[in-house]
Design a protein around this motif. Structure first.
Motif, PDB file in Angstrom:
ATOM      1  N   ARG A 134       0.836  -1.206   0.000  1.00 21.08           N
ATOM      2  CA  ARG A 134       0.000   0.000   0.000  1.00 21.08           C
ATOM      3  C   ARG A 134       0.871   1.257   0.000  1.00 21.08           C
ATOM      4  O   ARG A 134       0.608   2.233  -0.721  1.00 21.08           O
ATOM      5  CB  ARG A 134      -0.925  -0.040   1.218  1.00 21.08           C
ATOM      6  CG  ARG A 134      -2.044   0.976   1.194  1.00 21.08           C
ATOM      7  CD  ARG A 134      -3.007   0.749   2.355  1.00 21.08           C
ATOM      8  NE  ARG A 134      -3.755  -0.492   2.188  1.00 21.08           N
ATOM      9  CZ  ARG A 134      -3.598  -1.575   2.963  1.00 21.08           C
ATOM     10  NH1 ARG A 134      -2.691  -1.567   3.939  1.00 21.08           N
ATOM     11  NH2 ARG A 134      -4.322  -2.652   2.754  1.00 21.08           N
ATOM     12  N   ALA A 135       1.914   1.236   0.812  1.00 25.53           N
ATOM     13  CA  ALA A 135       2.828   2.380   0.865  1.00 25.53           C
ATOM     14  C   ALA A 135       3.546   2.580  -0.460  1.00 25.53           C
ATOM     15  O   ALA A 135       3.782   3.722  -0.884  1.00 25.53           O
ATOM     16  CB  ALA A 135       3.846   2.175   1.993  1.00 25.53           C
ATOM     17  N   ASN A 136       3.890   1.490  -1.138  1.00 25.97           N
ATOM     18  CA  ASN A 136       4.592   1.598  -2.415  1.00 25.97           C
ATOM     19  C   ASN A 136       3.688   2.150  -3.507  1.00 25.97           C
ATOM     20  O   ASN A 136       4.127   2.941  -4.348  1.00 25.97           O
ATOM     21  CB  ASN A 136       5.142   0.226  -2.815  1.00 25.97           C
ATOM     22  CG  ASN A 136       6.292  -0.200  -1.928  1.00 25.97           C
ATOM     23  OD1 ASN A 136       6.978   0.650  -1.358  1.00 25.97           O
ATOM     24  ND2 ASN A 136       6.495  -1.503  -1.788  1.00 25.97           N
ATOM     25  N   ALA A 137       2.441   1.701  -3.518  1.00 28.55           N
ATOM     26  CA  ALA A 137       1.499   2.250  -4.499  1.00 28.55           C
ATOM     27  C   ALA A 137       1.361   3.754  -4.318  1.00 28.55           C
ATOM     28  O   ALA A 137       1.334   4.517  -5.290  1.00 28.55           O
ATOM     29  CB  ALA A 137       0.143   1.560  -4.356  1.00 28.55           C
ATOM     30  N   ASP A 138       1.315   4.199  -3.063  1.00 25.65           N
ATOM     31  CA  ASP A 138       1.188   5.623  -2.779  1.00 25.65           C
ATOM     32  C   ASP A 138       2.476   6.367  -3.131  1.00 25.65           C
ATOM     33  O   ASP A 138       2.441   7.437  -3.747  1.00 25.65           O
ATOM     34  CB  ASP A 138       0.845   5.810  -1.301  1.00 25.65           C
ATOM     35  CG  ASP A 138       0.650   7.272  -0.936  1.00 25.65           C
ATOM     36  OD1 ASP A 138      -0.309   7.880  -1.441  1.00 25.65           O
ATOM     37  OD2 ASP A 138       1.465   7.806  -0.149  1.00 25.65           O
ATOM     38  N   ALA A 139       3.622   5.780  -2.758  1.00 17.93           N
ATOM     39  CA  ALA A 139       4.908   6.455  -2.986  1.00 17.93           C
ATOM     40  C   ALA A 139       5.191   6.662  -4.468  1.00 17.93           C
ATOM     41  O   ALA A 139       5.835   7.647  -4.850  1.00 17.93           O
ATOM     42  CB  ALA A 139       6.030   5.645  -2.347  1.00 17.93           C
ATOM     43  N   LEU A 140       4.717   5.756  -5.312  1.00 17.46           N
ATOM     44  CA  LEU A 140       4.982   5.843  -6.749  1.00 17.46           C
ATOM     45  C   LEU A 140       3.830   6.452  -7.523  1.00 17.46           C
ATOM     46  O   LEU A 140       3.806   6.416  -8.755  1.00 17.46           O
ATOM     47  CB  LEU A 140       5.313   4.445  -7.295  1.00 17.46           C
ATOM     48  CG  LEU A 140       6.539   3.773  -6.667  1.00 17.46           C
ATOM     49  CD1 LEU A 140       6.768   2.395  -7.279  1.00 17.46           C
ATOM     50  CD2 LEU A 140       7.780   4.636  -6.814  1.00 17.46           C
ATOM     51  N   GLY A 141       2.850   7.001  -6.809  1.00 16.71           N
ATOM     52  CA  GLY A 141       1.737   7.684  -7.463  1.00 16.71           C
ATOM     53  C   GLY A 141       0.786   6.760  -8.198  1.00 16.71           C
ATOM     54  O   GLY A 141       0.155   7.172  -9.180  1.00 16.71           O
ATOM     55  N   LEU A 142       0.648   5.538  -7.712  1.00 14.48           N
ATOM     56  CA  LEU A 142      -0.190   4.548  -8.401  1.00 14.48           C
ATOM     57  C   LEU A 142      -1.359   4.080  -7.548  1.00 14.48           C
ATOM     58  O   LEU A 142      -2.033   3.099  -7.894  1.00 14.48           O
ATOM     59  CB  LEU A 142       0.667   3.329  -8.791  1.00 14.48           C
ATOM     60  CG  LEU A 142       1.832   3.617  -9.746  1.00 14.48           C
ATOM     61  CD1 LEU A 142       2.752   2.408  -9.843  1.00 14.48           C
ATOM     62  CD2 LEU A 142       1.301   3.999 -11.128  1.00 14.48           C
ATOM     63  N   ALA A 143      -1.646   4.787  -6.458  1.00 13.63           N
ATOM     64  CA  ALA A 143      -2.714   4.363  -5.556  1.00 13.63           C
ATOM     65  C   ALA A 143      -4.070   4.356  -6.248  1.00 13.63           C
ATOM     66  O   ALA A 143      -4.964   3.594  -5.851  1.00 13.63           O
ATOM     67  CB  ALA A 143      -2.744   5.264  -4.318  1.00 13.63           C
ATOM     68  N   GLY A 144      -4.246   5.165  -7.277  1.00 17.38           N
ATOM     69  CA  GLY A 144      -5.517   5.194  -7.988  1.00 17.38           C
ATOM     70  C   GLY A 144      -5.788   3.952  -8.807  1.00 17.38           C
ATOM     71  O   GLY A 144      -6.938   3.679  -9.171  1.00 17.38           O
ATOM     72  N   LEU A 145      -4.731   3.178  -9.102  1.00 16.73           N
ATOM     73  CA  LEU A 145      -4.884   1.974  -9.914  1.00 16.73           C
ATOM     74  C   LEU A 145      -4.681   0.693  -9.107  1.00 16.73           C
ATOM     75  O   LEU A 145      -5.000  -0.396  -9.592  1.00 16.73           O
ATOM     76  CB  LEU A 145      -3.893   1.991 -11.083  1.00 16.73           C
ATOM     77  CG  LEU A 145      -4.228   2.903 -12.255  1.00 16.73           C
ATOM     78  CD1 LEU A 145      -3.045   2.995 -13.213  1.00 16.73           C
ATOM     79  CD2 LEU A 145      -5.451   2.385 -12.998  1.00 16.73           C
TER      80      LEU A 145
END
Length: 389
Positions: A134-145
């Motif tokens: 979850r943190a990685n998705a957010d850190a790389l700007g991919l939380a929307g996908l």
């Protein structure tokens, strides 16, 4: 480190920036200094995360690794980014727009899928691992996908998704690497049953899986990156029964043509060492046919030919000498040729390359280089001497 939350705070992120380039030899001094102003547990967690990020550079590149969050198992078991990107692109080309990523780990594959424009449900049962994803998705700007769900993968309804990707755990804290596919977590049989229910699926498995365990409904692909075999993938919804070896970067793919084993022929001027993915995929016959060559021994995956052919699927060497196995003769030859740099390769020999190198080249005889193959030719222990063509 059982909780990533402190590292996600402003104080934790600032500490991560401070320690990111800390060398192992400097950790004690850095920790002592930082503990004067920050909680000891937070300092230890930041230094531990910095070590993991440094290890992850080889898989994710410096830019991504420097922003991501890892667990020790996550670094060890994550897919190399180049391989994950290739696999995601294949799914995209199949028209896949959504994937259930089961056993997602810290999110390496989910990141590649999202960057290919694919919506991902990333599922892992371990709380810390799911938190890292979850943190990685957010850190790389991919939380929307990327939606991260902490759950047992066997409880997930995959029907709403175009494809399923499963990367079963193949290591155990007690037993280490697991070789029996039914001892994977979840078992390979469960993964196959799940794959057969989806329009498309990809199952990541160990490259040493026996070919006879590949189901008839699957396409089997072996992938190498930079010459190192990284994984095998069982594809569903593509070409049942097909076999391929894919080499990265590229990609370059050799498709199986159902050829019989190549014949043995006399040693020619050139020796070809097939890429590991070609060997694992049992496609040496296809490579040999393209090279107009044959095997030097029916049990050895070296191809020989009289002509030099350009191919991405094997490395070519020009052979200058063929000797029966003899340390004395090889040492004399290297001295005569003024060899100072020796590469030793083996296939079908019990001799350890480093041991032979010490015996035949105790000191450089000159500035020239040579490659020695310890192998068998028509059943006889043989040394082949040459150089990259």
């Amino acid at each position: 480190m059982n909780d990533l939350a402190p590292l996600l705070t402003p104080e934790g992120r600032a500490l991560l920036d401070t320690v990111r380039d800390t060398a192992p030899a400097d950790e004690l001094a850095v920790a002592t200094r930082l503990r004067r102003e920050h909680p000891a547990e937070l300092v230890s967690a930041a230094l531990g995360q910095a070590r993991l990020r440094q290890r992850a550079v080889v898989k994710f590149g410096a830019e991504d690794a420097g922003r991501m969050f890892f667990t020790p198992n996550g670094v060890e078991q994550s897919t190399r980014a180049s391989v994950a990107t290739y696999r995601a692109q294949r799914l995209r080309e199949l028209g896949v727009t959504s994937v259930a990523d089961l056993c997602s780990g810290i999110g390496g594959d989910a990141i590649a899928l999202a960057r290919a424009g694919i919506r991902v449900l990333a599922v892992d049962h371990d709380p810390l691992t799911a938190a890292a994803a979850r943190a990685n998705a957010d850190a790389l700007g991919l939380a929307g996908l990327i939606e991260v769900r902490e759950a047992d993968v066997t409880d997930i309804d995959t029907a709403p998704y175009d494809a399923v990707f499963v990367d079963p755990a193949r290591r155990s804290s007690r037993r280490g690497r697991i070789f029996d596919p039914e001892a994977y977590s979840p078992p390979l049989s469960w993964a196959i049953d799940t794959a057969l229910k989806a329009p498309h699926a990809a199952l990541k498995i160990a490259p040493g899986i026996p070919h006879e365990t590949v189901p008839a409904e699957a396409e089997a692909e072996w992938i190498s990156d930079g010459g190192d075999v990284k994984e095998a993938v069982l594809w569903f919804g593509t070409a049942p029964g097909a076999v391929r070896a894919t080499l990265l970067p590229g990609p370059r793919t050799l498709l199986g043509r159902g050829l019989p084993n190549p014949g043995v022929r006399p040693l020619g001027r050139y020796l070809y060492e097939p890429d590991g993915a070609v060997i694992r995929a049992h496609l040496v016959a296809e490579a040999a046919e393209d090279l107009e060559g044959g095997l030097i021994d029916e049990t050895i995956a070296y191809v020989t030919a009289d002509e030099l052919h350009a191919t991405p699927y094997a490395t070519a060497y020009e052979i200058t000498d063929q000797l029966p196995f003899s340390v004395k003769k090889l040492k004399a030859l290297l001295r005569e040729r003024e060899v100072g740099i020796l590469t030793v390769k083996k296939r079908g020999s019990a001799v350890e390359p480093e041991e032979l190198r010490r015996k035949v080249l105790p000191k450089p005889y000159g500035a020239r280089s040579a490659t020695v193959f310890l192998t068998r030719v028509a059943g006889a222990p043989t040394m082949l001497v040459g150089a990259p063509a």
